[in-house]
Scaffold this motif. Structure first.
Motif, short mmCIF file in Angstrom:
data_model
loop_
_atom_site.label_atom_id
_atom_site.label_comp_id
_atom_site.label_asym_id
_atom_site.label_seq_id
_atom_site.Cartn_x
_atom_site.Cartn_y
_atom_site.Cartn_z
N UNK B 166 13.61 0.69 -11.31
CA UNK B 166 12.90 -0.42 -10.69
C UNK B 166 11.49 -0.37 -11.26
N UNK B 191 10.22 -5.69 -13.14
CA UNK B 191 10.87 -6.41 -12.04
C UNK B 191 9.82 -7.07 -11.16
N UNK B 192 8.72 -6.39 -10.97
CA UNK B 192 7.63 -6.90 -10.12
C UNK B 192 6.34 -6.88 -10.92
N UNK B 246 2.51 -1.31 -1.62
CA UNK B 246 3.48 -2.26 -1.07
C UNK B 246 4.70 -2.40 -1.98
N UNK B 249 7.90 -0.20 -1.64
CA UNK B 249 8.75 -0.26 -0.45
C UNK B 249 10.22 -0.48 -0.78
N UNK B 250 10.50 -1.44 -1.64
CA UNK B 250 11.91 -1.76 -1.92
C UNK B 250 12.64 -0.61 -2.62
N UNK B 253 13.10 2.42 -0.25
CA UNK B 253 14.11 2.22 0.79
C UNK B 253 15.52 2.23 0.23
N UNK B 254 15.65 1.76 -1.00
CA UNK B 254 16.99 1.67 -1.60
C UNK B 254 17.32 2.88 -2.48
N UNK B 256 16.15 3.87 -5.21
CA UNK B 256 16.27 3.55 -6.62
C UNK B 256 15.09 4.17 -7.36
#
Lengths: 550, 550
Positions: B166, B191-192, B246, B249-250, B253-254, B256
């Motif tokens: 990620x 990705x971000x 921030x 976070x994704x 939590x996953x 990855x």
């Protein structure tokens, strides 16, 4: 009082009931800005009106063929209230976000109250009508407590992200003002954000203008994070489409369910040519403004088509729900759209900003393979805040805690029942032909949504620095076929029967005093219980009466 | 010719060799802009110099205690070449991205060649020296073919994303100009993306200025996508830190693996106070410019600390590699930094822009629990393009196809061998005390990187619209202790022994003509084989000679 609405569902194709996806579905929310009910070649009403004939939107038509069309769908009269209702499930009169948010914090967008008005456009005006602006949540929505003049709520994408969705924001956000947490999609639960911020419109759609990022005319509406496209000749609608498709790469490769909120800036002002499409509209005899606007509509239609193609090519077609909607009625007031002012949404009255149908009735379609029978129509009235519980139910999010008291109702039963009932009827041998399927009618009593519930619209503001009698300071309630409009300036109530008078041309208030009284009580009672913003008299400081206090 | 460099590794703590992570590690690349080798309280050299005493960077010190410090690490003289080398693994003289990219496409940033120069700052100048600017890839790096004046390569984050990472971009990108694909981190495999685009500096670090987004002084350097912080009083460094945390976070939590490229705009100009830290530096007697700069350094140190705290609190500490680096030497030319011009990097000569040590020698630290012995020092010379294969090896990406021919070498063996060898020595009973561990010395022959390889630096440009003799039109090669500098304007070669003369004050070219000849052949041969950009004589149009053609 007898109020009635038929919910008619005709199925042009019957989807097999066994195609219920086992995986959680992907969800695309495709939101267009300021595109009115008439502004496509799809007829959202019972018939095709002349305005429909002006547009060329084959992909919207394709979506209508593959999904369900909700012909009585409503949003708020302006952008931010609709967008925050979608985020929170709360009616605008309840959240007190009843007008659009300025780019800068603590800056009322109301065109009244002195020199702060119209701050976004940099024009100082001093409209001194009889009313002072109401107290409302002029900084918009906030996901965190303690931000002055905001409505604090748990946003939809946060719940989806918490449930494991890869949440993507592309395009216009416009939920809050700069300097507050609501300004950023990253605070709303989005994993990825492209361009979304406090801007309610783009400074320019043209790459030649760097989408507004040029020093001599820059302002806060310049589109951010699109430098790659500067000077490339790509209209903003096309550039955003390419960005949106890029963002899908990660979740698709990782087989993670995604929620893509793709909110185009188009077709908001400035009305600028989409060079790919404009010529044919000029050739067809439209004036420059009309042709520009039609080219922008076709631009978003092309974007929808590209998205649908991407989904099909990536085998995501079956398990991806597409929700198509617009955020308010078509702008009929802005001269740059050409044509005749306030006639753009005919047969609907007025346009964006207004609580008459032209301002609030919007296109809404849902494609959901295996759950929604292709070509279905649902006539039950629904409203933007319904999408909040709807999307959560679609995503399989069954229990969740939110800060707010949700007003919206899930539409899942409503939009899927055509498939279920038609499948049952087919199994029983009651439907044997396509013609019979098309004519299949479902009674409203099994809709899952009460077709007689009251839908509330509330715009206690002056929109522009000049008076617009059919827009400023209006409230309305729709219930079944009836629509009551409260005009605060004149202190009058109007009643229309939408079944026979969709254009709201025949005020029948004097003929149905009991209906007026009942609806005024319902509208007034709701606004009272929500403590909704109301203007005050400038001379006395007193609140303008509620409709049941006249 | 005998060239030698000792590689010294001292281990202040011995990490157990068994803590090799089974999961793929997370990787944070923490990149500071324009922060020089002296600009922290960590001594990157053999000793603490007076300039080190000026700064307060407890978190950088903590990182040095927990990881390995590379004391002879190099970048390019300016920003874009370093950043594109990190992206591609290719030396700047090889990619032909030898200068920073302008915000606007097809606009040379060279301060020569007529009115287009200095386009970024809006100043038109016409420097007409003896040289015309070279042909170089002035539009920067492109991930796709066919973009004029770009170097097309497969970017590092794309490979990491393809491998399941990620990938997150926060801060300054500055790899390419507007209107090209390289402008957007989303095209590089991220990705971000938060704020990254074509800007090489922020218009302002101050929320009071909306980070440059104010109409009266806006330009393309205004920081994008940070509206939430406007007017909040938060320095840009703090705002970016909150954004970076921030984004984690994704993936956290996953579960990855993530690659976070966190590239601060600080400490680039404009030199503006970080209000949290500035007073103590003023109290200590610094002038305004010095105090502002020191406060900006402490700001990024605080950011590093916040990141380390986040990782610890989320139990990511053990499995997250942190790489800390800066993109070029400290800016010693800009008067807004206070102090005495060109003295900021003492004992190093000159600063940003220069191929003397002050411009290219940079801080580099790697924290890698279980693999890197805390407190280790490595003196082997390394260069920015080495990070490309290093990070891929860290991520376990063993085979990959790229468009470019990679020049960098993986540093993994180099930075981990201290742990391995010290552990072995301890097991054999050769190390019994902490003192002995600290004194543990590893010979360069087992470093994994040839300490005698030639590192190439090339700046065939005029930096500013006025002549800077120690910056403009220089090339250099470092090999072991030797450094050869080629001054194109004067056509002269200088030789320094960095072991005895880190400040490059004693040109020993006349004493070692064979070393000069050998290094000139190596530098010239490399530039020739890479067809590196060279200026031309304005009067004849001929190419300026390579160092071995003098």
């Amino acid at each position: 009082m007898k109020l009635s609405t038929k919910t008619l569902i005709g199925c042009s194709l019957l989807a097999p009931a066994t195609v219920f996806a086992k995986e959680r579905p992907n969800i695309v929310f495709f939101l267009i800005d300021d595109m009115g009910w008439m502004d496509s070649s799809v007829a959202y009403g019972e018939e095709v009106y002349p305005n429909n004939m002006r547009y060329n939107t084959p992909n919207m038509a394709r979506l209508a063929e593959e999904g369900v069309l909700l012909t009585n769908a409503y949003a708020c009269p302006v952008s931010t209230p609709t967008r925050t209702s979608l985020l929170t499930g709360v009616n605008a009169a309840h959240s007190h976000i009843t007008n659009w948010t300025s780019t800068m914090r603590d800056t009322p967008s109301d065109a009244t109250g002195g020199a702060v008005a119209m701050a976004q456009s940099g024009v100082s005006v001093d409209v001194r009508g009889r009313f002072s602006r109401p107290e409302w949540n002029l900084n918009g929505m906030s996901p965190t407590e303690g931000v002055e003049n905001t409505f604090c709520a748990t946003p939809l994408p946060q719940l989806l992200k918490d449930a494991g969705y890869f949440t993507i924001h592309v395009g216009k956000a416009h939920w809050a003002s700069a300097g507050t947490p609501g300004a950023s999609p990253y605070n709303m639960g989005y994993v990825v954000n492209v361009t979304g911020n406090v801007a309610g419109m783009p400074r320019s759609y043209m790459s030649e203008d760097n989408y507004g990022n040029t020093a001599e005319k820059w302002n806060m509406l310049a589109v951010q994070n699109m430098t790659e496209y500067y000077g490339t000749g790509l209209h903003l609608t096309e550039a955003l489409t390419r960005e949106a498709l890029k963002t899908l790469d990660y979740p698709v490769r990782h087989h993670q369910p995604f929620y893509l909120y793709f909110a185009h800036y188009a077709t908001h002002t400035p009305i600028q040519r989409d060079p790919r499409f404009v010529q044919k509209y000029l050739d067809a005899g439209m004036d420059e403004g009309q042709a520009r606007y039609a080219s922008m509509v076709e631009g978003v239609d092309k974007s929808l088509g590209d998205l649908m193609t991407y989904l099909r090519e990536h085998n995501l077609d079956e398990n991806t729900i597409i929700i198509f909607m617009t955020d308010n009625g078509g702008n009929a007031e802005n001269k740059s759209k050409g044509g005749v002012r306030f006639m753009h949404n005919l047969p609907l009255r007025n346009g964006k900003g207004s609580c008459y149908e032209g301002g609030i009735r919007v296109p809404l379609m849902v494609k959901w393979n295996g759950r929604v029978a292709p070509g279905t129509r649902v006539n039950t009235p629904v409203i933007c805040e319904d999408l909040f519980p709807t999307i959560l139910e679609m995503a399989g999010v069954k229990s969740y805690e939110v800060r707010q008291s949700v007003d919206g109702k899930s539409l899942v039963d409503l939009v899927t029942k055509g498939s279920r009932l038609a499948s049952k009827a087919k199994a029983k041998g009651e439907i044997s032909s396509q013609k019979e399927a098309n004519a299949f009618v479902v009674d409203e009593s099994i809709s899952g949504i009460d077709p007689e519930r009251a839908l509330i619209f509330h715009y206690p503001h002056q929109w522009k620095p000049y008076d617009l009698e059919d827009i400023d300071y209006l409230s309305a309630v729709r219930k079944g076929d009836w629509k009551l409009v409260y005009r605060m300036r004149s202190g009058t109530l109007e009643l229309y029967n939408l079944r026979t008078d969709i254009g709201e041309q025949h005020n029948v208030a004097s003929e149905y005093p009991q209906v007026v009284k009942s609806l005024a009580a319902e509208l007034g009672g709701q606004l009272r219980s929500w403590q909704s913003p109301m203007p005050t008299y400038r001379d006395t400081g007193k609140r303008v009466p509620l409709p049941d206090e006249l």
